[in-house]
Structure formats: C-alpha cells, structure tokens
Design a protein around this motif. Structure first.
Motif, PDB file in Angstrom:
ATOM      1  N   LEU A   1     106.700 -51.657  15.708  1.00 33.77           N
ATOM      2  CA  LEU A   1     106.815 -50.442  16.500  1.00 33.77           C
ATOM      3  C   LEU A   1     107.624 -49.382  15.751  1.00 33.77           C
ATOM      4  O   LEU A   1     107.246 -48.197  15.727  1.00 33.77           O
ATOM      5  CB  LEU A   1     107.476 -50.773  17.848  1.00 33.77           C
ATOM      6  N   ALA A   2     108.675 -49.810  15.094  1.00 34.93           N
ATOM      7  CA  ALA A   2     109.465 -48.872  14.288  1.00 34.93           C
ATOM      8  C   ALA A   2     108.594 -48.268  13.190  1.00 34.93           C
ATOM      9  O   ALA A   2     108.685 -47.064  12.907  1.00 34.93           O
ATOM     10  CB  ALA A   2     110.674 -49.595  13.675  1.00 34.93           C
ATOM     11  N   ALA A   3     107.730 -49.073  12.604  1.00 31.77           N
ATOM     12  CA  ALA A   3     106.871 -48.580  11.529  1.00 31.77           C
ATOM     13  C   ALA A   3     105.908 -47.509  12.052  1.00 31.77           C
ATOM     14  O   ALA A   3     105.662 -46.497  11.385  1.00 31.77           O
ATOM     15  CB  ALA A   3     106.093 -49.738  10.907  1.00 31.77           C
ATOM     16  N   ARG A   4     105.387 -47.736  13.245  1.00 34.11           N
ATOM     17  CA  ARG A   4     104.481 -46.724  13.832  1.00 34.11           C
ATOM     18  C   ARG A   4     105.202 -45.412  14.048  1.00 34.11           C
ATOM     19  O   ARG A   4     104.698 -44.337  13.700  1.00 34.11           O
ATOM     20  CB  ARG A   4     103.964 -47.209  15.194  1.00 34.11           C
ATOM     21  N   LEU A   5     106.370 -45.510  14.659  1.00 36.04           N
ATOM     22  CA  LEU A   5     107.117 -44.283  14.958  1.00 36.04           C
ATOM     23  C   LEU A   5     107.545 -43.596  13.660  1.00 36.04           C
ATOM     24  O   LEU A   5     107.490 -42.366  13.546  1.00 36.04           O
ATOM     25  CB  LEU A   5     108.337 -44.616  15.817  1.00 36.04           C
ATOM     26  N   ARG A   6     107.950 -44.393  12.676  1.00 34.63           N
ATOM     27  CA  ARG A   6     108.348 -43.826  11.393  1.00 34.63           C
ATOM     28  C   ARG A   6     107.190 -43.069  10.769  1.00 34.63           C
ATOM     29  O   ARG A   6     107.352 -41.944  10.266  1.00 34.63           O
ATOM     30  CB  ARG A   6     108.819 -44.924  10.448  1.00 34.63           C
TER      31      ARG A   6
ATOM     32  N   ILE B   1     113.897 -48.271  18.003  1.00 39.00           N
ATOM     33  CA  ILE B   1     114.575 -46.980  17.851  1.00 39.00           C
ATOM     34  C   ILE B   1     115.862 -47.141  17.052  1.00 39.00           C
ATOM     35  O   ILE B   1     116.217 -46.276  16.246  1.00 39.00           O
ATOM     36  CB  ILE B   1     114.855 -46.368  19.240  1.00 39.00           C
ATOM     37  N   ALA B   2     116.532 -48.279  17.242  1.00 35.51           N
ATOM     38  CA  ALA B   2     117.771 -48.523  16.503  1.00 35.51           C
ATOM     39  C   ALA B   2     117.508 -48.521  15.000  1.00 35.51           C
ATOM     40  O   ALA B   2     118.338 -48.065  14.211  1.00 35.51           O
ATOM     41  CB  ALA B   2     118.393 -49.852  16.936  1.00 35.51           C
TER      42      ALA B   2
ATOM     43  N   MET C   1      99.178 -52.478  22.693  1.00 34.11           N
ATOM     44  CA  MET C   1      99.852 -53.801  22.709  1.00 34.11           C
ATOM     45  C   MET C   1     100.142 -54.262  21.280  1.00 34.11           C
ATOM     46  O   MET C   1      99.309 -54.184  20.397  1.00 34.11           O
ATOM     47  CB  MET C   1      98.941 -54.822  23.418  1.00 34.11           C
ATOM     48  N   ILE C   2     101.336 -54.696  21.067  1.00 37.86           N
ATOM     49  CA  ILE C   2     101.732 -55.194  19.751  1.00 37.86           C
ATOM     50  C   ILE C   2     102.066 -56.668  19.880  1.00 37.86           C
ATOM     51  O   ILE C   2     102.741 -57.074  20.816  1.00 37.86           O
ATOM     52  CB  ILE C   2     102.960 -54.434  19.221  1.00 37.86           C
ATOM     53  N   ASN C   3     101.561 -57.448  18.960  1.00 33.19           N
ATOM     54  CA  ASN C   3     101.853 -58.876  18.984  1.00 33.19           C
ATOM     55  C   ASN C   3     102.679 -59.288  17.774  1.00 33.19           C
ATOM     56  O   ASN C   3     102.533 -58.718  16.704  1.00 33.19           O
ATOM     57  CB  ASN C   3     100.542 -59.676  19.005  1.00 33.19           C
ATOM     58  N   PRO C   4     103.521 -60.280  17.990  1.00 35.96           N
ATOM     59  CA  PRO C   4     104.337 -60.740  16.863  1.00 35.96           C
ATOM     60  C   PRO C   4     103.451 -61.354  15.769  1.00 35.96           C
ATOM     61  O   PRO C   4     102.510 -62.076  16.055  1.00 35.96           O
ATOM     62  CB  PRO C   4     105.266 -61.788  17.494  1.00 35.96           C
ATOM     63  N   GLN C   5     103.745 -60.990  14.548  1.00 31.99           N
ATOM     64  CA  GLN C   5     103.051 -61.565  13.395  1.00 31.99           C
ATOM     65  C   GLN C   5     104.093 -62.278  12.548  1.00 31.99           C
ATOM     66  O   GLN C   5     105.242 -61.852  12.522  1.00 31.99           O
ATOM     67  CB  GLN C   5     102.383 -60.465  12.565  1.00 31.99           C
ATOM     68  N   PRO C   6     103.673 -63.306  11.848  1.00 33.16           N
ATOM     69  CA  PRO C   6     104.642 -63.936  10.956  1.00 33.16           C
ATOM     70  C   PRO C   6     105.125 -62.921   9.919  1.00 33.16           C
ATOM     71  O   PRO C   6     104.324 -62.328   9.204  1.00 33.16           O
ATOM     72  CB  PRO C   6     103.844 -65.070  10.303  1.00 33.16           C
ATOM     73  N   GLY C   7     106.412 -62.707   9.880  1.00 34.23           N
ATOM     74  CA  GLY C   7     106.969 -61.776   8.910  1.00 34.23           C
ATOM     75  C   GLY C   7     106.998 -60.342   9.382  1.00 34.23           C
ATOM     76  O   GLY C   7     107.415 -59.463   8.638  1.00 34.23           O
ATOM     77  N   ALA C   8     106.517 -60.090  10.604  1.00 34.51           N
ATOM     78  CA  ALA C   8     106.565 -58.713  11.109  1.00 34.51           C
ATOM     79  C   ALA C   8     106.841 -58.748  12.606  1.00 34.51           C
ATOM     80  O   ALA C   8     105.921 -58.829  13.417  1.00 34.51           O
ATOM     81  CB  ALA C   8     105.258 -57.975  10.814  1.00 34.51           C
ATOM     82  N   ALA C   9     108.106 -58.669  12.934  1.00 37.94           N
ATOM     83  CA  ALA C   9     108.511 -58.694  14.332  1.00 37.94           C
ATOM     84  C   ALA C   9     107.946 -57.486  15.058  1.00 37.94           C
ATOM     85  O   ALA C   9     107.650 -56.457  14.451  1.00 37.94           O
ATOM     86  CB  ALA C   9     110.026 -58.703  14.445  1.00 37.94           C
ATOM     87  N   VAL C  10     107.776 -57.622  16.363  1.00 38.01           N
ATOM     88  CA  VAL C  10     107.198 -56.552  17.168  1.00 38.01           C
ATOM     89  C   VAL C  10     108.008 -55.265  17.030  1.00 38.01           C
ATOM     90  O   VAL C  10     107.440 -54.185  16.841  1.00 38.01           O
ATOM     91  CB  VAL C  10     107.117 -56.985  18.651  1.00 38.01           C
ATOM     92  N   TYR C  11     109.327 -55.376  17.082  1.00 34.79           N
ATOM     93  CA  TYR C  11     110.126 -54.142  17.039  1.00 34.79           C
ATOM     94  C   TYR C  11     110.018 -53.478  15.672  1.00 34.79           C
ATOM     95  O   TYR C  11     110.089 -52.259  15.563  1.00 34.79           O
ATOM     96  CB  TYR C  11     111.587 -54.419  17.415  1.00 34.79           C
TER      97      TYR C  11
ATOM     98  N   GLN D   1     107.820 -48.897  26.258  1.00 39.21           N
ATOM     99  CA  GLN D   1     107.695 -50.172  26.950  1.00 39.21           C
ATOM    100  C   GLN D   1     106.299 -50.321  27.552  1.00 39.21           C
ATOM    101  O   GLN D   1     105.621 -51.338  27.348  1.00 39.21           O
ATOM    102  CB  GLN D   1     108.758 -50.191  28.048  1.00 39.21           C
ATOM    103  N   GLN D   2     105.884 -49.285  28.263  1.00 42.75           N
ATOM    104  CA  GLN D   2     104.595 -49.364  28.950  1.00 42.75           C
ATOM    105  C   GLN D   2     103.430 -49.206  27.984  1.00 42.75           C
ATOM    106  O   GLN D   2     102.429 -49.912  28.077  1.00 42.75           O
ATOM    107  CB  GLN D   2     104.535 -48.281  30.036  1.00 42.75           C
ATOM    108  N   THR D   3     103.575 -48.295  27.053  1.00 42.90           N
ATOM    109  CA  THR D   3     102.479 -48.033  26.124  1.00 42.90           C
ATOM    110  C   THR D   3     102.137 -49.271  25.286  1.00 42.90           C
ATOM    111  O   THR D   3     100.973 -49.581  25.068  1.00 42.90           O
ATOM    112  CB  THR D   3     102.839 -46.876  25.179  1.00 42.90           C
TER     113      THR D   3
END
Lengths: 134, 134
Positions: B14-19, B54-55, B1-11, B40-42
């Motif tokens: 997630l992009a950072a993890r995949l990168r 992904i974009a 689960m990822i939560n929004p942080q100030p200055g770091a949007a969820v997407y 989505q589910q993970t």
DNA sequence: CGAGATTTGTGCGTATGTATT
DNA sequence: AAATACATACGCACAAATCTC
C-alpha cells in the motif's frame, strides 16, 4: 511503570529513556537493548507501546533491528571523505527504497546528494560519507 | 484489495502505491491523500495497516500529517543556499528531538551539519537548505 | 541435523483521546 | 454540537528469522 501524561505519550517517554541510555553510553554501540518482551514487563506497557518507542529510535538512526535476534545500538562507521568539484551543490534527504536496497542503507540514515556543475548526481549514505571542502 | 505476498507485506504494498501516486504527480504537493478510513475501505485492510503504510511515507519525508485534518503530500520549500567556509566538513543525519522542535523540522527530514575549520557547528534542515560550493 | 525457545514482523480487533472542521 | 481524522494504548494470533541445545 510509565503513565500517560498530557503531552507525553507513554511510548515517547519510553523512547526518551532509551535514547538517554544510548547517548550517555549506558547502552553501548553494538549492544542489544532490552527485547520488546522485556520492555513490556519492565515498564508495564503493551508490546505495541514498546515497539512504538523502538520505532522512534529507528527513525532517528540510533538503533538497528535484526529480526529474530534483537535491536542493537548503532555502530559508528568509519567515515570516508568526499571532495566534490567546485560549483557542485549538496542536499540531504531520506533515500528512496531503491537507494536503500542498492546501497544497503539502514533505517533513519539520510543521504547526501551531490550535483556537479555538469548536472551529474551522486548519492552517498550519510553514515559513511562526509564532505570536506577545499 | 491487497493480499499479503511472501516478501511484500500488505502495508508495504500500500505504501508503494501511494508513493507511486506521489512521485508521478497523481497526488500533488499540498493535496490530501485518502484518509485512513478511506484506505481501509478501498483496500480492505485494517486501519492499523493503513496507518503503517502512511508511517512509511512519513519516514521518507513524502507526506506530513495534520492531526484532525488529514495527511498531505509534502510541499517543496524554497531552498536557501549556504556557502560554507573553506575547510569546513559537512555531514547529514536525522535531527535530535530538540533540533526538530527548535527548528520546526518535519518527520523524515534530515539535517545538514556544517563544522567549520574553527570547530563551530551549525545545523540546517535538509528541506530548506542546500550547499553551493565555490 | 532437528526441535524448541526467543525475538521481531504482520495483521487484525477494540476502546478512548485529541484536534480540526 | 456533531462529524471527521489522526493518536494512543491495549489485546490476540500467527509468521518468519535467529539462536541454542
């Protein structure tokens, strides 16, 4: 009003219109392009579609977005010249997020990567640097 | 689960993890990354959020998407060497849509633009060509 | 200085289309 | 034919930054 065509999504058609406006100079560098809301109303599309069209232009390096202000046609920077040492190699790629932050590189702007014969690497924003070969 | 942080949007998180997974090799070139539904589910996010992550990687040239199949970590091409004539200038920019179609250039891949002393211009995909200076 | 309007950013939802397997 | 996966397009709500008055 824009309608979906087979092989030409609405946001791509809208992006094509805006791109043409930029390349022909109807929208000049530094000038604001219509807001998402304006595009929405003008072309009868959802805001999401207008945003997607603008995202295309961002990825092409044609516009820069200023949150809370608007989207501007990119201004041309004065280009500085690099004179790499003989034996250097040069590649182009998109910058990493760190490079973008460090060197304040806009979206849609690649970097020139110069690797010297000694292995030293330097990275230069593509909108501000060019190479001139001796 | 990822939560929004100030200055770091969820997407972006997630992009950072995949990168990171790509750059460290946990996801290897040619390998499929998790599908939008899986992400989505993970991570407990909306599909839109997974797509946005992904974009980001697409714009960085880290992945290529094959509709109906999946999203793959970009494979490295064999690089060919260009030996531009003396007096040439070299710049990097994102390709136009026409250039992308003509030369079959993936998303997130810039081009090297070589302008000869005689004014002739040639355009080379940045993932397949590099310059070697004499 | 603050209040409100404007503009872009993020996140979610739904539905349907298209391509691949 | 069916399942899977990405693409497009619409909608809503709220957040954050900027600008104007």
């Amino acid at each position: 009003m824009i309608n979906p065509q087979p092989g030409a999504a609405v946001y791509m058609q809208l992006a094509a219109r805006l791109r043409a406006d930029i390349l022909t100079g109807r929208l000049e560098p530094g000038q604001k392009i219509p807001s998402e809301t304006a595009l929405q109303q003008t072309y009868g599309v959802a805001r999401d579609t207008a945003r997607r069209a603008i995202a295309v232009l961002r990825a092409e390096g044609l516009v820069v977005v200023q949150r809370g202000h608007g989207t501007l046609v990119r201004d041309h920077h004065a280009m500085q010249e690099l004179n790499p040492a003989p034996g250097s190699t040069v590649t182009a790629r998109m910058p990493t997020p760190e490079e973008r932050a460090d060197q304040d590189i806009d979206e849609g702007i690649p970097v020139l990567v110069v690797t010297g014969a000694d292995g030293r690497v330097s990275v230069h924003p593509g909108d501000r640097w060019m190479l001139r070969l001796p």
